[in-house]
Design a protein around this motif. Structure first.
Motif, PDB file in Angstrom:
ATOM      1  N   MET A  65     -39.439  62.113 -36.196  1.00 21.76           N
ATOM      2  CA  MET A  65     -40.408  61.910 -35.101  1.00 21.76           C
ATOM      3  C   MET A  65     -39.953  62.717 -33.877  1.00 21.76           C
ATOM      4  O   MET A  65     -38.814  62.583 -33.418  1.00 21.76           O
ATOM      5  N   PRO A  66     -40.804  63.598 -33.368  1.00 24.75           N
ATOM      6  CA  PRO A  66     -40.404  64.444 -32.234  1.00 24.75           C
ATOM      7  C   PRO A  66     -40.046  63.626 -30.995  1.00 24.75           C
ATOM      8  O   PRO A  66     -40.629  62.574 -30.731  1.00 24.75           O
ATOM      9  N   VAL A  67     -39.108  64.149 -30.227  1.00 22.69           N
ATOM     10  CA  VAL A  67     -38.688  63.498 -28.987  1.00 22.69           C
ATOM     11  C   VAL A  67     -39.733  63.767 -27.905  1.00 22.69           C
ATOM     12  O   VAL A  67     -40.201  64.901 -27.738  1.00 22.69           O
ATOM     13  N   THR A  68     -40.113  62.744 -27.174  1.00 19.79           N
ATOM     14  CA  THR A  68     -41.100  62.907 -26.109  1.00 19.79           C
ATOM     15  C   THR A  68     -40.414  63.329 -24.804  1.00 19.79           C
ATOM     16  O   THR A  68     -39.190  63.218 -24.662  1.00 19.79           O
ATOM     17  N   THR A  69     -41.220  63.789 -23.857  1.00 18.33           N
ATOM     18  CA  THR A  69     -40.686  64.191 -22.547  1.00 18.33           C
ATOM     19  C   THR A  69     -40.046  63.006 -21.826  1.00 18.33           C
ATOM     20  O   THR A  69     -39.004  63.156 -21.181  1.00 18.33           O
ATOM     21  N   GLU A  70     -40.662  61.833 -21.941  1.00 13.00           N
ATOM     22  CA  GLU A  70     -40.104  60.637 -21.293  1.00 13.00           C
ATOM     23  C   GLU A  70     -38.762  60.250 -21.899  1.00 13.00           C
ATOM     24  O   GLU A  70     -37.826  59.875 -21.185  1.00 13.00           O
ATOM     25  N   GLN A  71     -38.652  60.351 -23.215  1.00  9.22           N
ATOM     26  CA  GLN A  71     -37.387  60.034 -23.882  1.00  9.22           C
ATOM     27  C   GLN A  71     -36.299  61.033 -23.484  1.00  9.22           C
ATOM     28  O   GLN A  71     -35.142  60.655 -23.275  1.00  9.22           O
ATOM     29  N   ALA A  72     -36.683  62.304 -23.359  1.00  6.02           N
ATOM     30  CA  ALA A  72     -35.719  63.326 -22.960  1.00  6.02           C
ATOM     31  C   ALA A  72     -35.204  63.076 -21.548  1.00  6.02           C
ATOM     32  O   ALA A  72     -34.016  63.258 -21.258  1.00  6.02           O
ATOM     33  N   ALA A  73     -36.092  62.644 -20.650  1.00  8.89           N
ATOM     34  CA  ALA A  73     -35.692  62.350 -19.275  1.00  8.89           C
ATOM     35  C   ALA A  73     -34.736  61.159 -19.239  1.00  8.89           C
ATOM     36  O   ALA A  73     -33.742  61.167 -18.497  1.00  8.89           O
ATOM     37  N   TRP A  74     -35.053  60.132 -20.046  1.00 13.16           N
ATOM     38  CA  TRP A  74     -34.152  58.961 -20.105  1.00 13.16           C
ATOM     39  C   TRP A  74     -32.781  59.360 -20.642  1.00 13.16           C
ATOM     40  O   TRP A  74     -31.750  58.950 -20.121  1.00 13.16           O
ATOM     41  N   PHE A  75     -32.782  60.162 -21.683  1.00 13.59           N
ATOM     42  CA  PHE A  75     -31.519  60.612 -22.280  1.00 13.59           C
ATOM     43  C   PHE A  75     -30.695  61.396 -21.264  1.00 13.59           C
ATOM     44  O   PHE A  75     -29.492  61.168 -21.110  1.00 13.59           O
ATOM     45  N   ARG A  76     -31.340  62.340 -20.570  1.00 12.43           N
ATOM     46  CA  ARG A  76     -30.636  63.162 -19.573  1.00 12.43           C
ATOM     47  C   ARG A  76     -30.033  62.286 -18.480  1.00 12.43           C
ATOM     48  O   ARG A  76     -28.862  62.487 -18.103  1.00 12.43           O
ATOM     49  N   ASP A  77     -30.785  61.312 -17.993  1.00  4.81           N
ATOM     50  CA  ASP A  77     -30.282  60.440 -16.925  1.00  4.81           C
ATOM     51  C   ASP A  77     -29.122  59.572 -17.423  1.00  4.81           C
ATOM     52  O   ASP A  77     -28.126  59.381 -16.710  1.00  4.81           O
ATOM     53  N   ALA A  78     -29.237  59.045 -18.650  1.00  4.87           N
ATOM     54  CA  ALA A  78     -28.165  58.215 -19.209  1.00  4.87           C
ATOM     55  C   ALA A  78     -26.912  59.042 -19.445  1.00  4.87           C
ATOM     56  O   ALA A  78     -25.792  58.594 -19.158  1.00  4.87           O
ATOM     57  N   PHE A  79     -27.096  60.243 -19.941  1.00  2.56           N
ATOM     58  CA  PHE A  79     -25.972  61.142 -20.198  1.00  2.56           C
ATOM     59  C   PHE A  79     -25.250  61.490 -18.889  1.00  2.56           C
ATOM     60  O   PHE A  79     -24.014  61.441 -18.813  1.00  2.56           O
ATOM     61  N   THR A  80     -26.026  61.815 -17.865  1.00  2.00           N
ATOM     62  CA  THR A  80     -25.444  62.156 -16.561  1.00  2.00           C
ATOM     63  C   THR A  80     -24.698  60.972 -15.962  1.00  2.00           C
ATOM     64  O   THR A  80     -23.626  61.134 -15.370  1.00  2.00           O
ATOM     65  N   SER A  81     -25.246  59.772 -16.124  1.00  2.00           N
ATOM     66  CA  SER A  81     -24.580  58.572 -15.613  1.00  2.00           C
ATOM     67  C   SER A  81     -23.240  58.350 -16.301  1.00  2.00           C
ATOM     68  O   SER A  81     -22.253  57.977 -15.657  1.00  2.00           O
ATOM     69  N   LEU A  82     -23.188  58.589 -17.607  1.00  2.00           N
ATOM     70  CA  LEU A  82     -21.937  58.463 -18.340  1.00  2.00           C
ATOM     71  C   LEU A  82     -20.899  59.445 -17.818  1.00  2.00           C
ATOM     72  O   LEU A  82     -19.741  59.090 -17.579  1.00  2.00           O
ATOM     73  N   VAL A  83     -21.319  60.686 -17.627  1.00  2.00           N
ATOM     74  CA  VAL A  83     -20.398  61.720 -17.140  1.00  2.00           C
ATOM     75  C   VAL A  83     -19.892  61.381 -15.739  1.00  2.00           C
ATOM     76  O   VAL A  83     -18.689  61.471 -15.454  1.00  2.00           O
ATOM     77  N   ASP A  84     -20.790  60.982 -14.865  1.00  2.00           N
ATOM     78  CA  ASP A  84     -20.409  60.644 -13.488  1.00  2.00           C
ATOM     79  C   ASP A  84     -19.457  59.446 -13.447  1.00  2.00           C
ATOM     80  O   ASP A  84     -18.547  59.387 -12.607  1.00  2.00           O
ATOM     81  N   ASN A  85     -19.664  58.493 -14.363  1.00  2.00           N
ATOM     82  CA  ASN A  85     -18.806  57.308 -14.388  1.00  2.00           C
ATOM     83  C   ASN A  85     -17.382  57.673 -14.801  1.00  2.00           C
ATOM     84  O   ASN A  85     -16.406  57.218 -14.211  1.00  2.00           O
ATOM     85  N   VAL A  86     -17.257  58.503 -15.819  1.00  2.00           N
ATOM     86  CA  VAL A  86     -15.924  58.940 -16.274  1.00  2.00           C
ATOM     87  C   VAL A  86     -15.261  59.818 -15.221  1.00  2.00           C
ATOM     88  O   VAL A  86     -14.037  59.804 -15.059  1.00  2.00           O
ATOM     89  N   ASP A  87     -16.073  60.545 -14.461  1.00  2.00           N
ATOM     90  CA  ASP A  87     -15.547  61.446 -13.436  1.00  2.00           C
ATOM     91  C   ASP A  87     -14.822  60.692 -12.320  1.00  2.00           C
ATOM     92  O   ASP A  87     -14.063  61.285 -11.561  1.00  2.00           O
ATOM     93  N   LYS A  88     -15.049  59.395 -12.211  1.00  2.00           N
ATOM     94  CA  LYS A  88     -14.320  58.598 -11.219  1.00  2.00           C
ATOM     95  C   LYS A  88     -12.822  58.593 -11.512  1.00  2.00           C
ATOM     96  O   LYS A  88     -11.999  58.443 -10.607  1.00  2.00           O
ATOM     97  N   ALA A  89     -12.469  58.729 -12.781  1.00  2.00           N
ATOM     98  CA  ALA A  89     -11.060  58.721 -13.172  1.00  2.00           C
ATOM     99  C   ALA A  89     -10.504  60.129 -13.337  1.00  2.00           C
ATOM    100  O   ALA A  89      -9.332  60.372 -13.059  1.00  2.00           O
ATOM    101  N   ILE A  90     -11.350  61.052 -13.784  1.00  2.00           N
ATOM    102  CA  ILE A  90     -10.913  62.442 -14.007  1.00  2.00           C
ATOM    103  C   ILE A  90     -11.697  63.332 -13.051  1.00  2.00           C
ATOM    104  O   ILE A  90     -12.836  63.696 -13.316  1.00  2.00           O
ATOM    105  N   LEU A  91     -11.102  63.664 -11.924  1.00  2.00           N
ATOM    106  CA  LEU A  91     -11.806  64.434 -10.912  1.00  2.00           C
ATOM    107  C   LEU A  91     -11.840  65.919 -11.259  1.00  2.00           C
ATOM    108  O   LEU A  91     -10.871  66.480 -11.767  1.00  2.00           O
TER     109      LEU A  91
END
Length: 322
Positions: free
Chosen positions: A1-27
């Motif tokens: 099933m193809p990924v929708t634009t809304e799903q892609a936006a959610w994925f991008r935001d979740a991915f960025t949040s994960l990276v930013d959270n880990v960045d608190k420990a690894i600057l």
């Protein structure tokens, strides 16, 4: 099933949040963090090879703390046994039955610290579970669950009392990377915060296991043109034909590259993979799977040099297929 634009936006935001959270420990190491998070969402494993004190263990702990799931740490030593990793079957005198007691490998995120200090017998205990997500003890298979990720660390300069990882073991890692030393500004920031000796502890869980599994499913459905798959195939063939390579990249390496390229594209909100995604990821995914010819290695050639040369030699697809 193809990924929708809304799903892609959610994925991008979740991915960025994960990276930013880990960045608190690894600057100052967002590129490496993005690569490690992408490996997790691609259901792959990561080998961090770097000098002591560069933050390898902190990165692994911070990522584990980010996920609201079980995580464990295994300190690999020469006397570590396979059963210390996978678990052991013990006879219960009350029930008069053998019971399986799970080892630390049964976690969502497993930190294998200084993996090359364990004996080859213990290292081989990871082969099945890293590839298939299963642990077989006394003929019975046990699943470790999903998501499942091994982050292994090793020191490339201290070789006393270590056992080099065999090619079959290296091939199980989707990505091999390093953190390196921080830049001057980041170094000063870290020194100013020297009183905090547990930087990973400031990272709290922001995503659950179900959400990560949803991200894994979405990433697997990203579209890849046949021309891009042909490009990956040509890169694999290029490593096999290179004059300085004693052994090129197998199909497992190509499948790994295709898998993480999908995640990489979706992390940027795109619904398709580009040749640039493949080029950016190829050195991290392919280099550790190459065996450099002994004479070439003596002359200073590295596996990364071979991958870089192959990328320059193989032309990417110029246009989208009709």
């Amino acid at each position: 099933m193809p990924v929708t634009t809304e799903q892609a936006a959610w994925f991008r935001d979740a991915f960025t949040s994960l990276v930013d959270n880990v960045d608190k420990a690894i600057l100052g190491k967002q590129d490496v963090i993005r690569l490690v998070v992408a490996a997790m969402v691609s259901e792959g494993h990561v080998l961090l090879e770097d000098y002591p004190g560069t933050g390898k263990t902190v990165l692994a702990k911070a990522l584990a703390n980010t996920l609201d799931g079980a995580h464990s740490r295994i300190q690999f030593t020469p006397d570590l046994l396979p059963s210390d990793v996978t678990g052991v079957t013990i006879y219960n005198q009350n029930t008069r039955e053998f019971e399986f007691h799970k080892g630390p490998i049964f976690s969502q995120i497993v930190l294998a610290d200084e993996i090359n200090r364990a004996s080859p017998k213990t290292q081989s205990a990871l082969l099945e579970v890293m590839e298939e997500g299963l642990v077989t003890v006394d003929g019975e298979a046990h699943t470790v669950g999903r998501p499942f990720m091994v982050i292994a660390t090793q020191n490339p300069v201290e070789q006393a009392g270590t056992y080099k990882l065999p090619e079959a073991q290296l091939d199980r890692f989707l990505v091999k990377t390093s953190l390196g030393y921080p830049d001057r500004e980041t170094s000063v920031d870290l020194l100013m915060d020297a009183a905090n000796r547990a930087r990973a502890s400031r990272v709290s869980a922001i995503i659950g296991v179900d959400a990560v599994n949803a991200m894994i499913q979405l990433a697997s459905e990203v579209h890849v043109e046949r021309a891009v798959m042909e490009y990956i195939t040509d890169l694999l063939q290029g490593t096999r034909e290179d004059e300085d390579a004693a052994l090129g990249v197998s199909m497992r390496g190509g499948l790994a590259l295709a898998r993480i390229a999908k995640t990489w594209a979706l992390s940027q909100g795109r619904l398709y993979v580009t040749p640039d995604d493949v080029r950016d990821l190829a050195p991290h995914v392919l280099a550790h799977r190459i065996i450099v010819d002994a004479e070439a290695e003596f002359a200073g050639t590295t596996a990364v040099d071979i991958v870089t040369r192959v990328i320059a030699r193989v032309a990417p697809p110029a246009a989208r297929a009709a």
